[in-house]
Design an enzyme around this catalytic site. Structure first.
Site, PDB file in Angstrom:
ATOM      1  N   SER A  29      62.849   2.920 -53.848  1.00  0.00           N
ATOM      2  CA  SER A  29      63.657   3.859 -53.051  1.00  0.00           C
ATOM      3  C   SER A  29      65.020   3.251 -52.734  1.00  0.00           C
ATOM      4  O   SER A  29      66.060   3.910 -52.845  1.00  0.00           O
ATOM      5  CB  SER A  29      62.941   4.177 -51.739  1.00  0.00           C
ATOM      6  OG  SER A  29      61.751   4.867 -51.996  1.00  0.00           O
ATOM      7  N   ARG A  33      69.008   4.253 -54.121  1.00  0.00           N
ATOM      8  CA  ARG A  33      70.051   4.541 -53.127  1.00  0.00           C
ATOM      9  C   ARG A  33      71.199   3.546 -53.222  1.00  0.00           C
ATOM     10  O   ARG A  33      72.360   3.893 -52.977  1.00  0.00           O
ATOM     11  CB  ARG A  33      69.431   4.550 -51.721  1.00  0.00           C
ATOM     12  CG  ARG A  33      68.556   5.786 -51.474  1.00  0.00           C
ATOM     13  CD  ARG A  33      67.591   5.548 -50.331  1.00  0.00           C
ATOM     14  NE  ARG A  33      66.857   6.743 -49.916  1.00  0.00           N
ATOM     15  CZ  ARG A  33      65.777   7.221 -50.532  1.00  0.00           C
ATOM     16  NH1 ARG A  33      65.306   6.624 -51.625  1.00  0.00           N
ATOM     17  NH2 ARG A  33      65.153   8.291 -50.072  1.00  0.00           N
ATOM     18  N   ARG A 129      57.938  19.435 -62.340  1.00  0.00           N
ATOM     19  CA  ARG A 129      57.896  19.291 -60.869  1.00  0.00           C
ATOM     20  C   ARG A 129      58.842  20.277 -60.174  1.00  0.00           C
ATOM     21  O   ARG A 129      59.861  20.684 -60.736  1.00  0.00           O
ATOM     22  CB  ARG A 129      58.230  17.839 -60.483  1.00  0.00           C
ATOM     23  CG  ARG A 129      57.183  16.876 -61.015  1.00  0.00           C
ATOM     24  CD  ARG A 129      57.476  15.447 -60.666  1.00  0.00           C
ATOM     25  NE  ARG A 129      57.373  15.198 -59.233  1.00  0.00           N
ATOM     26  CZ  ARG A 129      57.677  14.036 -58.657  1.00  0.00           C
ATOM     27  NH1 ARG A 129      58.113  13.036 -59.407  1.00  0.00           N
ATOM     28  NH2 ARG A 129      57.543  13.883 -57.363  1.00  0.00           N
ATOM     29  N   SER A 174      59.577  15.502 -46.865  1.00  0.00           N
ATOM     30  CA  SER A 174      60.057  14.851 -48.084  1.00  0.00           C
ATOM     31  C   SER A 174      61.373  14.127 -47.831  1.00  0.00           C
ATOM     32  O   SER A 174      62.391  14.744 -47.498  1.00  0.00           O
ATOM     33  CB  SER A 174      60.253  15.898 -49.188  1.00  0.00           C
ATOM     34  OG  SER A 174      61.005  15.335 -50.246  1.00  0.00           O
ATOM     35  N   ASP A 327      52.782   7.448 -51.322  1.00  0.00           N
ATOM     36  CA  ASP A 327      52.610   6.946 -52.690  1.00  0.00           C
ATOM     37  C   ASP A 327      51.384   6.049 -52.835  1.00  0.00           C
ATOM     38  O   ASP A 327      51.051   5.629 -53.946  1.00  0.00           O
ATOM     39  CB  ASP A 327      53.858   6.171 -53.127  1.00  0.00           C
ATOM     40  CG  ASP A 327      55.047   7.100 -53.337  1.00  0.00           C
ATOM     41  OD1 ASP A 327      54.836   8.293 -53.593  1.00  0.00           O
ATOM     42  OD2 ASP A 327      56.196   6.616 -53.230  1.00  0.00           O
TER      43      ASP A 327
HETATM   44  C1  S3P Z   1      60.817   8.765 -52.220  1.00  0.00           C
HETATM   45  C2  S3P Z   1      60.202   9.717 -51.468  1.00  0.00           C
HETATM   46  C3  S3P Z   1      58.821  10.171 -51.696  1.00  0.00           C
HETATM   47  C4  S3P Z   1      58.053   9.248 -52.633  1.00  0.00           C
HETATM   48  C5  S3P Z   1      58.873   8.800 -53.791  1.00  0.00           C
HETATM   49  C6  S3P Z   1      60.115   8.069 -53.314  1.00  0.00           C
HETATM   50  C7  S3P Z   1      62.211   8.400 -51.892  1.00  0.00           C
HETATM   51  O1  S3P Z   1      58.864  11.467 -52.263  1.00  0.00           O
HETATM   52  O2  S3P Z   1      56.874   9.878 -53.088  1.00  0.00           O
HETATM   53  O3  S3P Z   1      58.130   7.909 -54.627  1.00  0.00           O
HETATM   54  O4  S3P Z   1      62.693   7.350 -52.376  1.00  0.00           O
HETATM   55  O5  S3P Z   1      62.849   9.152 -51.147  1.00  0.00           O
HETATM   56  P1  S3P Z   1      58.985  12.772 -51.308  1.00  0.00           P
HETATM   57  O6  S3P Z   1      60.182  12.554 -50.500  1.00  0.00           O
HETATM   58  O7  S3P Z   1      59.141  13.952 -52.215  1.00  0.00           O
HETATM   59  O8  S3P Z   1      57.703  12.794 -50.529  1.00  0.00           O
END
Ligand code: S3P
Length: 448
Positions: A29, A33, A129, A174, A327
């Site tokens: 993540s 970013r 998706r 999310s 996750d």
């Molecule tokens: C993530 C958010 C999650 C996660 C993904 C990484 C992120 O998804 O499942 O692996 O980096 O913001 P969601 O925000 O759709 O739940």
């Protein structure tokens, strides 16, 4: 079908005494970013510890396509010369985000308030998706999108030439939706507000503040209200990406279910919006301790020590914790198979729209390995058999999903008979060193 053409079946054989240190790669993540915010800053952002998995490499290529200069130096440091907020150039070709929902959703947000058009695609998993959860709020900024039925990829976004700021309540928990809205809000004048009922991972908020944006979070009765002031000049940063708790989950869980194991997983980020699995495992009776707790780059970090835990108990996982371990449910279901009693997981509908339908993928594979699993739309229950009693002996389908493939490889480390997956290639999307790292601890993984 494989992520890369030719599937590579893999088998995991039972092992005991996993030991040593597992240095897992950088947080996925935070890596995405770092590249995206680096591309939106003015000047050079330097990044160490970037996850060099396929998902993140696809985001690096995308940032180049939007005009940022992205290079990797010999020592593994990444350099991003950003083009500034609103400075993205129109890409010449289609942006292929591979398997990465985070990559495509955040990048769509970042470009949607620039006066350019871009077309996005991905692999078979990503192209199935839901994307309307992103394009709906982006339309409120003034961006147009044209995708396949259900708003799926391939999809073209025509960015808003004169974006307006928005206030948006996320309809699903999310961080990807929240982050897409915040990144779009960067190039809208005035204040963009995101309201979420449940707290999801807050890396975007922390990093936006680090890059110099004005951003606040208030905890109100209706949930969390995040307010971003648009059109800042983002200042380039030096970023040390912490190791990924979602990758740490695999060696940690492997150690808990294999006799005589004692594994150290150093330097893991324990941001409360990410660390739900470790809390859950401790509630189940796992011998999992936090050593050398400290703060690094504003994030709580510890070295995790996981030891074989013969007396795990099934528990009811609080639904309010779901976002902080979303996750990690696949690998939790593996640990649950070795616990005594039922592990009940509710409020997890989002698992059905990840890289695969993760409830279905795990339930089918676990059943084939002799474990009873019940499931409904937003819940599932694994009935544990206790240590030493899980049969295994099946080939499970990974469905282009890295975490499904790795979870079944962990399962095979503790089952009586080996466990196989039809295709291990998806593992490279998030954890390219999974096989050597696990082998180094003593795992017996074989490519068939
Ligand atoms: C993530 C958010 C999650 C996660 C993904 C990484 C992120 O998804 O499942 O692996 O980096 O913001 P969601 O925000 O759709 O739940």
């Amino acid at each position: 079908m494989s992520a890369h053409g030719t599937p590579i079946p893999m088998t995991s054989h039972r092992v005991t005494g996993l030991s040593g240190t597992a240095e897992v790669p950088g947080d996925k993540s935070i890596s995405h970013r770092s590249l995206i915010l680096g591309a939106m800053a003015v000047g050079e952002t330097r990044i160490t510890g970037l996850l060099e998995g396929e998902d993140v490499l696809d985001t690096a290529k995308a940032m180049q396509a939007f005009g940022a200069e992205v290079t990797r130096e010999e020592d593994g440091t990444w350099s991003v010369f950003g083009v500034g907020v609103g400075g993205f150039a129109e890409p010449d070709g289609v942006i292929d985000c591979g398997n990465s929902g985070t990559g495509v959703r955040l990048i769509m947000g970042a470009m949607a308030t620039c006066p350019i058009a871009a077309t996005f695609t991905g692999d078979a998993s990503l192209n199935s998706r839901p994307m309307a959860r992103i394009t709906d709020p982006l339309a409120l900024f003034g961006a147009q999108s044209h995708g396949r039925s259900g708003g799926r990829l391939p999809l073209t976004i025509i960015g808003a030439a004169t974006p307006v700021p928005i206030t948006y309540t996320t309809p699903v928990p999310s961080a990807q939706v929240k982050s897409a809205v915040l990144l779009a809000g960067l190039n809208a004048p005035g204040q963009t507000v995101v309201i979420e009922e449940e707290a999801t991972r807050d890396h975007s908020e922390r990093m936006l503040a680090g890059f110099g944006a004005e951003i606040t979070t208030e905890h109100t009765n209706g949930g969390y209200k995040i307010t971003l002031t648009g059109q800042p000049e983002l200042k380039p940063q030096t970023i040390a990406v912490p190791r990924d708790p979602s990758s740490a989950a695999f060696p940690v869980c492997a150690a808990l279910i294999t006799e005589g194991s004692d594994v150290l997983v150093p330097g893991i980020g324990l941001n409360p919006t990410r660390a739900g699995l470790f809390t859950t495992l401790r509630e189940m009776g796992a011998d999992l301790t936090y050593e050398n707790e400290r703060t690094e780059g504003g994030e709580p970090v510890a070295d995790l020590r996981a030891k074989f835990s013969p007396d795990l108990k099934g528990i009811e996982v609080p639904p309010a914790r779901a976002a902080s371990m979303i996750d990690e449910y696949p690998v939790l279901s593996v640990v649950a198979a070795f616990a005594d009693g039922q592990t009940v997981m509710r409020g997890v509908k989002e698992l059905r729209v990840k890289e695969s339908d993760r409830i279905d993928a795990m339930a089918t594979g676990l059943r084939a390995c002799g474990v009873a699993v019940e499931d409904g739309e937003d819940w599932w229950i694994v009935t544990g058999l206790g240590h030493g009693n899980v049969p295994g002996g099946a080939t499970c389908v990974s469905h282009l999903d890295h975490r499904i493939a790795m979870s079944f490889m962990v399962l095979g480390m503790g089952t009586t008979h080996p466990v196989s997956v039809d295709d291990g290639t998806p593992i490279a999307t998030s954890f390219p060193i999974f096989e050597p790292l696990m082998a180094n601890l003593g795992a017996d993984l074989r490519r068939d």
